[in-house]
Each structure stands twice: as C-alpha cells, then as structure tokens.
Design a protein around this motif. Structure first.
Motif, PDB file in Angstrom:
ATOM      1  N   VAL A 253       0.840  -1.209   0.000  1.00 51.43           N
ATOM      2  CA  VAL A 253       0.000   0.000   0.000  1.00 51.43           C
ATOM      3  C   VAL A 253       0.873   1.257   0.000  1.00 51.43           C
ATOM      4  O   VAL A 253       1.842   1.353   0.755  1.00 51.43           O
ATOM      5  N   LYS A 254       0.479   2.208  -0.865  1.00 48.10           N
ATOM      6  CA  LYS A 254       1.138   3.517  -0.882  1.00 48.10           C
ATOM      7  C   LYS A 254       0.023   4.552  -0.723  1.00 48.10           C
ATOM      8  O   LYS A 254      -0.954   4.531  -1.481  1.00 48.10           O
ATOM      9  N   CYS A 263      -1.033  12.118   7.872  1.00 49.27           N
ATOM     10  CA  CYS A 263       0.079  11.224   7.489  1.00 49.27           C
ATOM     11  C   CYS A 263       0.711  10.602   8.727  1.00 49.27           C
ATOM     12  O   CYS A 263       0.962   9.389   8.773  1.00 49.27           O
ATOM     13  N   ASN A 264       0.969  11.444   9.725  1.00 49.92           N
ATOM     14  CA  ASN A 264       1.583  10.946  10.966  1.00 49.92           C
ATOM     15  C   ASN A 264       0.686   9.921  11.653  1.00 49.92           C
ATOM     16  O   ASN A 264       1.143   8.899  12.162  1.00 49.92           O
ATOM     17  N   GLU A 265      -0.627  10.227  11.660  1.00 48.97           N
ATOM     18  CA  GLU A 265      -1.610   9.332  12.293  1.00 48.97           C
ATOM     19  C   GLU A 265      -1.611   7.961  11.614  1.00 48.97           C
ATOM     20  O   GLU A 265      -1.605   6.920  12.271  1.00 48.97           O
ATOM     21  N   LEU A 266      -1.597   7.981  10.260  1.00 45.86           N
ATOM     22  CA  LEU A 266      -1.641   6.730   9.502  1.00 45.86           C
ATOM     23  C   LEU A 266      -0.337   5.947   9.645  1.00 45.86           C
ATOM     24  O   LEU A 266      -0.355   4.714   9.768  1.00 45.86           O
ATOM     25  N   ALA A 267       0.780   6.656   9.630  1.00 46.74           N
ATOM     26  CA  ALA A 267       2.086   5.990   9.721  1.00 46.74           C
ATOM     27  C   ALA A 267       2.191   5.148  10.998  1.00 46.74           C
ATOM     28  O   ALA A 267       2.880   4.124  11.026  1.00 46.74           O
ATOM     29  N   LYS A 268       1.475   5.565  12.045  1.00 43.31           N
ATOM     30  CA  LYS A 268       1.527   4.831  13.321  1.00 43.31           C
ATOM     31  C   LYS A 268       0.765   3.505  13.276  1.00 43.31           C
ATOM     32  O   LYS A 268       1.039   2.606  14.055  1.00 43.31           O
ATOM     33  N   ASP A 271       2.120  -1.196   9.157  1.00 49.71           N
ATOM     34  CA  ASP A 271       3.469  -1.728   9.360  1.00 49.71           C
ATOM     35  C   ASP A 271       4.358  -1.568   8.128  1.00 49.71           C
ATOM     36  O   ASP A 271       5.440  -0.998   8.182  1.00 49.71           O
ATOM     37  N   LYS A 272       3.862  -2.100   6.982  1.00 51.64           N
ATOM     38  CA  LYS A 272       4.731  -2.172   5.801  1.00 51.64           C
ATOM     39  C   LYS A 272       4.421  -1.091   4.766  1.00 51.64           C
ATOM     40  O   LYS A 272       5.232  -0.813   3.900  1.00 51.64           O
ATOM     41  N   GLY A 273       3.230  -0.521   4.810  1.00 55.63           N
ATOM     42  CA  GLY A 273       2.827   0.453   3.794  1.00 55.63           C
ATOM     43  C   GLY A 273       3.650   1.734   3.861  1.00 55.63           C
ATOM     44  O   GLY A 273       4.319   2.023   4.850  1.00 55.63           O
ATOM     45  N   LEU A 274       3.569   2.502   2.771  1.00 54.21           N
ATOM     46  CA  LEU A 274       4.325   3.752   2.667  1.00 54.21           C
ATOM     47  C   LEU A 274       3.348   4.929   2.677  1.00 54.21           C
ATOM     48  O   LEU A 274       2.347   4.912   1.946  1.00 54.21           O
ATOM     49  N   VAL A 275       3.600   5.922   3.514  1.00 53.09           N
ATOM     50  CA  VAL A 275       2.736   7.110   3.583  1.00 53.09           C
ATOM     51  C   VAL A 275       3.525   8.302   3.054  1.00 53.09           C
ATOM     52  O   VAL A 275       4.601   8.612   3.562  1.00 53.09           O
ATOM     53  N   LEU A 276       2.984   8.948   2.014  1.00 48.29           N
ATOM     54  CA  LEU A 276       3.673  10.091   1.391  1.00 48.29           C
ATOM     55  C   LEU A 276       2.877  11.356   1.632  1.00 48.29           C
ATOM     56  O   LEU A 276       1.680  11.404   1.342  1.00 48.29           O
TER      57      LEU A 276
END
Length: 443
Positions: A253-254, A263-268, A271-276
């Motif tokens: 997932v990107k 973005c910060n909320e999702l990054a937490k 596990d493996k996905g990338l948040v841009l």
C-alpha cells in the motif's frame, strides 16, 4: 413499523425516502430548518423541528411508542444521546451512526448496549471493508456474499470479445451452479429472462457457489494477476481504515495525503505500507511514485470532482483499476460512463446496512446494487409463504423478481423452474426497488 430518524442529512434523507416508499410510518427530527424543509417538501413523511436527543421532544410528539430510532446526524455524541433518550423513553430498538473508533470499536459493544444503543454503524469502516472485498477479487466491480458465505454475487463488465456476447441466456453455457441475475445496460437495470442477451460493455451480475464464482471470475480479469500494489489518494477515515485492512492482508500500500497530521496518524497504524505527504493531483508526484505500475488506485478525497479527475488521470497513466468514493450518489452513473471502474457511496452503503436491520425478521440481508437501482435480498422462506410446495414455474412470480440461489441446510441450490421451496430455505432474490414489498409478501 413506526421509525424515527434523527438527522436529515444525506443518509437521513435516503433512509426516509426508501422506508416511506416501503410503507413504514416515518418521523424525521431535524434542528436545521433548511434541511427539515427539504425533507418535508420532497417526501411523504412527518417532520419535526427540534433536538432528537431531547426526551421532551419525543414525549411531546408521541414518539415513545416508536418501534425503532435511527440517529444519523453528523455528530457521534448527539446520535448516542438520542438513542439513550429513546431507549429510556420506551423505544424498542435503536441504531446510531458512530464514526469515532473510540466509541465504535469491538471493545465498546458492551458499553454501547449499557447506554441503550442496539447497533452502531461506522460508514467509513463499512466503505473500507467493501473496497477491500472488491480489491481482493480482481475482475469484480462489486462482490457480495450471502448464505453465510456459501453464495457469492459477482458484478463484472462484459468485453466485446467475451464468448457470452449475443447469445440468448437460455442457450448460454455457464459453469455449473452459476446464474445471470442482473444486467446493467446504459444506466438501466434489467432482471433478465431466458430470451435476454448480454452485450459488450454491459455490467452483469452473476450468482453462484462461492468457489465456483471465484474460479469463474478469473476469465474476466484484464490481467491474470491478483491485485498486489494499491495506491490510495486521501487518508481520511476511509483511507486510514482501508490502508490498515490491506496492509494486514499483505497487499503493498502507498498512501498520498496532503495533511501532515493525517500522514503521521496513519504511519503509526500500518506496518509495511508507505505514507507520502504530498498533493495527489501533482502528476509528477504520481508518475514518480509509479501510479502506472500499481494494480489499483483508490481515490478517497472529500471532493467528488477531484476523485473523478484523479481516477481518469491514473487510468491515463496506465493503472488497471480505479475505485472512487462519491458523496453525491447522482454522480455515480456519470462516473461509470467516463471510465471509472468502481464507484462507491458511503451514504448508500450505510443506508443498506440500516435497511437490513429495519427489515430484520425473516430478511437476513439487503444489498443495494448500482446506486440502489436494484436490490439483492436474502430472506428466510416462511411456513406461511404462498410459494411453498409449488414448482417455481407454476408459482406466478411477478416479472423483475428472480430467485438466484437458495441454501437448504448446508446445501446450495441454483434453482430452475422445477425447484420447490421449503419452509426455512434461505433464498437470495434479485429485484427492483419498487417490488421489495412484493418480495416480502411472496416469501
């Protein structure tokens, strides 16, 4: 049934419209005078100007004997308090639309029950789950399961080179235990007869045994690969739920999102996905991040027109499949015409879940198909049903009502004219919205 709806926003309006058409007595409570007048001027329902969370309002207008309260304002706390007040006042069942996971998670079920809320519905979670099901069946425009997962409904688009084009359905050789139950052609839903044909670009609904449908769906896939790489544009609530689900099942997932906070909320939580953190409309960014190589792009911003633009842009750059969230259901057919593969309305999905609850009893589940142009209803055949003991071909079932499958015990049956229904059979029926009352009477 007397149903009180608190909140006359999009979901409230849709519900009031559908339920009043089915003959229920509907009362809509709305604080905002403009919204209340829209409902009053367009629907045959009673409207009350006031606070739906006030026990006084319920008492003053004689709503204490209502069978069901559905609270769908845009504020979770108001919905929860309205259900509490209704339960205390004597309303027998309550449903609250609750978006905040702090209130709506599994751990909160007991807490909500203690408050007097029988069911909470999270529209964003419902939408994310629906998108994930579609992504996990690559060829599908829509996937629905019935009969405890034994029966699957699959919607696919027919291509010009398909072997099923221009052959009468009664002469069509389909795999065992699969049936055509609906055809969407030029924005019109057809419940088919044996003399109907499939044409290129039709969206066709097949029903059958889950394993048979899974195998059958492979021939409709543009490519034989399953979906492995997904780009999500917009990390609102739906985007966050979806990213978490896909990340959990091992899909790459990107996510592209403008808001650094989101973005910060999702990054937490993944596990493996990338948040841009970036602008999803920036073509250079999309190309740089390989939008053309992704198997699917899911556009989930809050702007319908922007979602459409992003989907068309992704298609142009080479994406196989585009999925768009739409706020205004009236845009759905237009988006389909210009090439968006799957269009989902959280409002209609939520209305479908609530309708399922309202019609509870003999009806097990309801799915609204293609912006509510048709319905798939799973219903338990009553011992008093007029169809019992008669062959289906002799039962005088009205046009535009089609029995697609039935589950008897552990056995799945795809019925034909000689099938005889028995009490307790779970049948999956396909019909047009104006015939829903007839379906209830028949079964």
């Amino acid at each position: 049934m007397h149903i009180v709806i608190v909140g006359a926003g999009k979901v409230g309006f849709s519900l009031a419209q559908r339920l009043s058409e089915e003959g229920h007595e509907i009362t809509v409570i709305e604080n905002d005078e403009e919204r209340r007048l829209i409902v009053q001027n367009n629907l045959d329902v009673m409207t009350i100007s006031g606070n739906g969370a006030s026990p006084q309002v319920l008492a003053d207008f004689g709503l204490l004997k209502a069978d069901l309260m559905v609270a769908v304002t845009d504020r979770d706390e108001v919905n929860m308090i309205a259900c509490m007040a209704a339960k205390q006042a004597g309303v027998s069942r309550t449903i609250a639309r609750v978006r905040n996971q702090e209130y709506a998670g599994k751990n909160q079920l007991e807490f909500n029950k203690a408050l007097g809320i029988d069911l909470t519905i999270n529209p964003e979670m419902v939408t994310a789950v629906e998108i994930s099901r579609i992504l996990l069946t690559p060829a599908a425009l829509d996937v629905e399961d019935f009969g405890d997962g034994k029966v699957r409904l699959l919607e696919v688009r027919i291509r010009a080179e398909s072997p099923y084009v221009n052959i009468q359905l009664k002469k069509l050789t389909l795999p065992d235990r699969i049936l055509v139950v609906g055809i969407l052609r030029q924005n019109r839903m057809i419940i088919p007869h044996g003399t109907d044909y499939l044409l290129p670009q039709d969206s066709v609904f097949f029903v059958g045994a889950q394993s048979a449908i899974e195998k059958f769906s492979e021939q409709f896939s543009e490519t034989k690969t399953k979906i492995e790489r997904v780009m999500i544009i917009g990390a609102g609530r739906i985007g966050r739920h979806l990213a978490k689900i896909l990340d959990h099942v091992g899909i790459s997932v990107k996510v592209i999102e403008k808001s650094r906070e989101r973005c910060n909320e999702l990054a937490k939580i993944i596990d493996k996905g990338l948040v841009l953190c970036g602008d999803g409309t920036d073509i250079d960014l999309l190309i740089e991040e390989g939008v053309g190589e992704t198997d699917a792009v899911v556009c989930l911003t809050s702007d319908d027109k922007l979602n459409l633009l992003l989907a068309l842009l992704a298609k142009d750059l080479g994406t196989q499949k585009t999925i768009v969230r739409v706020g205004r259901a009236e845009y759905m057919s237009l988006m389909g015409k210009v090439g968006v593969d799957v269009i989902l309305s959280p409002r209609l999905l939520t209305a479908g879940v609530i309708l399922r609850q309202v019609r509870q009893g003999e009806i097990v589940s309801v799915s609204l198909l293609e912006g509510a142009k048709a319905e798939a209803i799973e219903i338990v055949v009553s011992a008093k049903a007029s169809l019992i003991g008669r062959k289906l071909k002799d039962a005088k079932i009205p046009d535009n009502i089609l029995i697609g499958a039935l589950v008897r015990g552990d056995e799945l049956i795809i019925p034909d004219g000689n099938t005889i229904l028995q009490p307790g059979d779970r049948v999956v029926v396909f019909t047009l919205p104006n015939l829903v009352k007839k379906v209830s009477k028949l079964f």
